[in-house]
Design a protein around this motif. Structure first.
Motif, PDB file in Angstrom:
ATOM      1  N   PRO A 282       0.797  -1.229   0.000  1.00  0.00           N
ATOM      2  CA  PRO A 282       0.000   0.000   0.000  1.00  0.00           C
ATOM      3  C   PRO A 282       0.829   1.278   0.000  1.00  0.00           C
ATOM      4  CG  PRO A 282      -0.106  -1.098   2.140  1.00  0.00           C
ATOM      5  CD  PRO A 282       0.535  -2.061   1.193  1.00  0.00           C
ATOM      6  N   THR A 283       2.007   1.262   0.642  1.00  0.00           N
ATOM      7  CA  THR A 283       2.836   2.471   0.665  1.00  0.00           C
ATOM      8  C   THR A 283       3.389   2.779  -0.720  1.00  0.00           C
ATOM      9  OG1 THR A 283       3.458   2.043   2.969  1.00  0.00           O
ATOM     10  CG2 THR A 283       4.818   3.585   1.718  1.00  0.00           C
ATOM     11  N   PHE A 284       3.952   1.766  -1.368  1.00  0.00           N
ATOM     12  CA  PHE A 284       4.472   1.965  -2.717  1.00  0.00           C
ATOM     13  C   PHE A 284       3.359   2.372  -3.669  1.00  0.00           C
ATOM     14  CE2 PHE A 284       5.643   0.552  -6.982  1.00  0.00           C
ATOM     15  CZ  PHE A 284       6.907   1.119  -7.116  1.00  0.00           C
ATOM     16  N   ASP A 285       2.213   1.723  -3.550  1.00  0.00           N
ATOM     17  CA  ASP A 285       1.086   2.028  -4.425  1.00  0.00           C
ATOM     18  C   ASP A 285       0.600   3.469  -4.214  1.00  0.00           C
ATOM     19  OD1 ASP A 285       1.416  -0.625  -5.014  1.00  0.00           O
ATOM     20  OD2 ASP A 285      -0.422  -1.295  -4.021  1.00  0.00           O
TER      21      ASP A 285
ATOM     22  N   VAL B  37       8.464   1.843   5.338  1.00  0.00           N
ATOM     23  CA  VAL B  37       8.475   3.100   4.595  1.00  0.00           C
ATOM     24  C   VAL B  37       7.225   3.914   4.926  1.00  0.00           C
ATOM     25  CG1 VAL B  37       8.499   4.153   2.300  1.00  0.00           C
ATOM     26  CG2 VAL B  37       9.880   2.120   2.746  1.00  0.00           C
ATOM     27  N   GLY B  38       6.099   3.241   5.097  1.00  0.00           N
ATOM     28  CA  GLY B  38       4.875   3.935   5.476  1.00  0.00           C
ATOM     29  C   GLY B  38       5.023   4.685   6.794  1.00  0.00           C
TER      30      GLY B  38
ATOM     31  N   ALA C  24       7.836   5.874   8.004  1.00  0.00           N
ATOM     32  CA  ALA C  24       8.726   7.012   7.765  1.00  0.00           C
ATOM     33  C   ALA C  24       7.964   8.173   7.126  1.00  0.00           C
ATOM     34  CB  ALA C  24       9.893   6.586   6.875  1.00  0.00           C
ATOM     35  N   ILE C  25       7.098   7.864   6.177  1.00  0.00           N
ATOM     36  CA  ILE C  25       6.312   8.911   5.520  1.00  0.00           C
ATOM     37  C   ILE C  25       5.379   9.584   6.527  1.00  0.00           C
ATOM     38  CG2 ILE C  25       4.533   9.336   3.784  1.00  0.00           C
ATOM     39  CD1 ILE C  25       5.837   7.149   2.089  1.00  0.00           C
ATOM     40  N   LYS C  26       4.833   8.803   7.438  1.00  0.00           N
ATOM     41  CA  LYS C  26       3.943   9.370   8.456  1.00  0.00           C
ATOM     42  C   LYS C  26       4.679  10.382   9.321  1.00  0.00           C
ATOM     43  CE  LYS C  26       0.728   8.108  12.159  1.00  0.00           C
ATOM     44  NZ  LYS C  26       0.158   7.008  12.978  1.00  0.00           N
ATOM     45  N   LEU C  27       5.944  10.113   9.649  1.00  0.00           N
ATOM     46  CA  LEU C  27       6.733  11.065  10.442  1.00  0.00           C
ATOM     47  C   LEU C  27       6.902  12.384   9.699  1.00  0.00           C
ATOM     48  CD1 LEU C  27       9.555   8.719  11.817  1.00  0.00           C
ATOM     49  CD2 LEU C  27       7.693   9.755  13.131  1.00  0.00           C
ATOM     50  N   ILE C  28       7.090  12.304   8.393  1.00  0.00           N
ATOM     51  CA  ILE C  28       7.235  13.526   7.600  1.00  0.00           C
ATOM     52  C   ILE C  28       5.903  14.279   7.544  1.00  0.00           C
ATOM     53  CG2 ILE C  28       7.739  14.415   5.292  1.00  0.00           C
ATOM     54  CD1 ILE C  28       9.668  12.089   4.925  1.00  0.00           C
ATOM     55  N   GLU C  29       4.819  13.542   7.424  1.00  0.00           N
ATOM     56  CA  GLU C  29       3.492  14.174   7.417  1.00  0.00           C
ATOM     57  C   GLU C  29       3.224  14.890   8.733  1.00  0.00           C
ATOM     58  OE1 GLU C  29       0.218  11.991   4.873  1.00  0.00           O
ATOM     59  OE2 GLU C  29       1.323  10.490   6.029  1.00  0.00           O
ATOM     60  N   GLU C  30       3.615  14.287   9.828  1.00  0.00           N
ATOM     61  CA  GLU C  30       3.326  14.839  11.151  1.00  0.00           C
ATOM     62  C   GLU C  30       4.004  16.178  11.390  1.00  0.00           C
ATOM     63  OE1 GLU C  30       4.449  11.681  13.744  1.00  0.00           O
ATOM     64  OE2 GLU C  30       2.535  10.615  13.565  1.00  0.00           O
ATOM     65  N   VAL C  31       5.130  16.440  10.725  1.00  0.00           N
ATOM     66  CA  VAL C  31       5.818  17.725  10.890  1.00  0.00           C
ATOM     67  C   VAL C  31       5.500  18.677   9.736  1.00  0.00           C
ATOM     68  CG1 VAL C  31       7.680  16.739  12.269  1.00  0.00           C
ATOM     69  CG2 VAL C  31       7.938  16.856   9.784  1.00  0.00           C
ATOM     70  N   GLY C  32       4.530  18.303   8.894  1.00  0.00           N
ATOM     71  CA  GLY C  32       4.083  19.187   7.838  1.00  0.00           C
ATOM     72  C   GLY C  32       5.046  19.365   6.691  1.00  0.00           C
ATOM     73  N   GLU C  33       5.915  18.368   6.452  1.00  0.00           N
ATOM     74  CA  GLU C  33       6.947  18.502   5.417  1.00  0.00           C
ATOM     75  C   GLU C  33       6.686  17.624   4.189  1.00  0.00           C
ATOM     76  OE1 GLU C  33       9.556  20.420   5.266  1.00  0.00           O
ATOM     77  OE2 GLU C  33      10.076  21.066   7.276  1.00  0.00           O
ATOM     78  N   LEU C  34       5.518  16.986   4.119  1.00  0.00           N
ATOM     79  CA  LEU C  34       5.301  15.989   3.075  1.00  0.00           C
ATOM     80  C   LEU C  34       5.428  16.576   1.674  1.00  0.00           C
ATOM     81  CD1 LEU C  34       4.570  13.085   2.320  1.00  0.00           C
ATOM     82  CD2 LEU C  34       2.167  13.746   2.389  1.00  0.00           C
ATOM     83  N   ASP C  35       4.791  17.705   1.431  1.00  0.00           N
ATOM     84  CA  ASP C  35       4.775  18.233   0.063  1.00  0.00           C
ATOM     85  C   ASP C  35       6.070  18.949  -0.308  1.00  0.00           C
ATOM     86  OD1 ASP C  35       2.370  17.163  -0.594  1.00  0.00           O
ATOM     87  OD2 ASP C  35       1.199  18.958  -0.176  1.00  0.00           O
ATOM     88  N   ASN C  36       6.962  19.126   0.649  1.00  0.00           N
ATOM     89  CA  ASN C  36       8.278  19.690   0.329  1.00  0.00           C
ATOM     90  C   ASN C  36       9.349  18.608   0.393  1.00  0.00           C
ATOM     91  OD1 ASN C  36      10.049  21.847  -0.369  1.00  0.00           O
ATOM     92  ND2 ASN C  36      10.759  21.925   1.752  1.00  0.00           N
TER      93      ASN C  36
END
Length: 487
Positions: free
Chosen positions: A56-59, A221-222, A224-236
């Motif tokens: 699901p993460t890769f997809d 990996v999912g 790790a992505i959640k950690l980036i989302e939590e600090v508001g950095e996902l789209d950068n």
């Protein structure tokens, strides 16, 4: 107001403005999360149509970003592959770095170091560069920066700096807990078995165990992505998810067929990448470093043979975007020490892949492609055909003489030239090189391959000394998180 006070105030404001401008420039640069699995090959992801494996993460990354249909490694072996990623160069240009358990020359450009020197905070977790010893290459510290768990890195990083983190793993490298795939709920009767294996329960169960570890990697990996989302950095953040070569099975890893050199690749860059696009351009792992440097506004070193993927990623087109990206070149030298003892020889070969054709040149066809049946070099040859990781599939094929067809495909010596029609023979098992009807095509592909190898400085096709069989087989300088397998 005293003029000296006034001047001091103006200078103070100017200094503060300059600092603020510098911080703004740094924050405008994208973060980078590079997620690399160990022995995860194409097409084992839901986004590629695999109905059994759950990724699901890769997809999600493929849906929210770009999915590459024709992504290839420079060499299907851990160290040379990772060296090619870091340097943006074809593996054969890297001297002792072209072999497994080699080194990395500090003189070669390293995108992690270049990003660090440009203000990025860098780091890695688990398996990044290697295996090998970076000391003989001139490094005094890990080529991918300090090691830490990703959550610790995110908590301790400077929020005023962009980051580049190499998120590694040893999944789905062997060994596996035998039967773990079936126990996790994977239906082994639905497993797709390539045509170079017998379709038996032993083989299907072994592939299911590999699937289980791919799924575990996808979950990591999912997180790790959640950690980036939590600090508001996902789209950068540019997020890349892929594997370093094919699965650790016969005729896959350390081989130049699609099952060895073709890998999953999805890239997401929110706000920059038009989502949900499938790209059929041929791309190489040598393109990763130029892409990251280009995104960070850093000049790409002229030594790099790869080129930035940003024009493809940030466009709107699907399918074949760049008409020039219509072929890929790759190869290998020494994987493990497994030729006749006490030789340091490898199995040198080069290949070229187009939409329809795969041509392989085996430069020393008198040698064994996956190691000798017995009497190999040193302690690394604990079994026959030691270039192939031990496992149930290997044991089944080598232990059952009635499956000679599969044994020959996986372990027997190979001719100097191999040619496969990939559209009509996707598993690449019917060699057409000796068929006169295909001689013109074989010659055209050979000329194209040789021209590329010569132009990019392959020592085996230039006047440079050929030393691949002489370089030492190095031990790691230390062992940290050797397996990283969850119990």
């Amino acid at each position: 107001m005293n003029k000296h006070v006034l001047i001091g105030s103006v200078l103070g404001f100017m200094t503060m403005a300059a600092v603020q401008d510098a911080v703004a420039v740094e924050l405008s640069k994208p973060n980078i999360l590079f997620c690399l699995a160990d022995d995860w090959g194409w097409p084992h992801a839901g986004a590629y149509g695999d109905k059994v494996i759950k990724t699901p993460t890769f997809d999600r990354l493929a849906k929210e970003g770009v999915l590459f249909e024709h992504a290839f490694v420079s060499s299907p072996s851990c160290s040379p592959c990772r060296n090619s990623i870091l340097t943006g160069q074809q593996f054969y240009r890297l001297g002792p770095g072209a072999n497994l358990r080699g080194t990395l020359e500090v003189e070669d450009p390293n995108f992690m170091v270049l990003l660090r020197d440009a203000g990025y905070q860098i780091g890695h977790w688990r398996k990044a560069w290697g295996p090998g010893d970076y000391g003989p290459g001139g490094y005094t510290e890990h080529p991918c920066g300090p090691e830490s768990e990703f959550d610790a890195f995110m908590k301790g990083r400077d929020p005023n700096k962009p980051f580049c983190f190499w998120f590694g793993t040893s999944d789905p490298h062997r060994p596996y807990a035998e039967g773990s795939g079936a126990k996790s709920g994977i239906d082994i009767n639905k497993i797709h078995v390539p045509t170079f294996y017998p379709n038996t329960k032993d083989v299907r169960s072994d592939i299911a165990d590999y699937y289980f570890e791919v799924q575990r990697w996808d979950t990591d990996v999912g997180r790790a992505i959640k950690l980036i989302e939590e600090v508001g950095e996902l789209d950068n953040t540019i997020i890349v998810m892929t594997g370093d070569h094919g699965m650790p099975f016969p005729r896959c890893k350390a081989n130049l067929y699609d099952w060895g050199i073709r890998v999953p690749l999805a890239i997401r860059w929110g706000g920059k990448t038009n989502p949900d696009r499938r790209i059929t351009d041929f791309v190489s792992f040598t393109d990763i470093a130029p892409t990251f440097l280009d995104a960070a506004g850093i000049q790409v070193p002229t030594e790099m043979t790869g080129s930035s993927l940003l024009p493809i990623m940030n466009g709107e087109a699907e399918g074949r975007v760049d008409k020039e990206r219509n072929f890929m070149v790759f190869g290998r030298e020494r994987h493990v020490l497994c030729q006749k003892s006490p030789s340091l020889e490898g199995y040198p070969s080069r290949g070229i892949r187009t939409d329809q054709w795969l041509l392989i040149l085996n430069l020393k066809p008198d040698r064994w492609p996956n190691g000798v049946p017995f009497g190999g070099t040193s302690r690394y040859c604990k079994s026959s055909f030691s270039d192939v990781d031990p496992g149930p599939t290997k044991s089944f094929i080598t232990g059952n003489p009635e499956y000679k067809k599969f044994y020959d495909l996986c372990f027997a010596k190979r001719p100097a030239v191999e040619l496969y029609d990939c559209k009509n023979d996707p598993d690449q098992v019917k060699n057409l090189a000796k068929d006169p009807a295909y001689s013109t095509m074989a010659n055209q592909l050979k000329e194209q391959l040789l021209n590329y190898l010569e132009s990019t400085g392959d020592p085996r096709f230039t006047d440079e000394p050929v030393q691949f069989d002489d370089y030492p087989h190095l031990k790691p300088p230390h062992v940290v998180n050797k397996r990283n397998k969850k119990k």
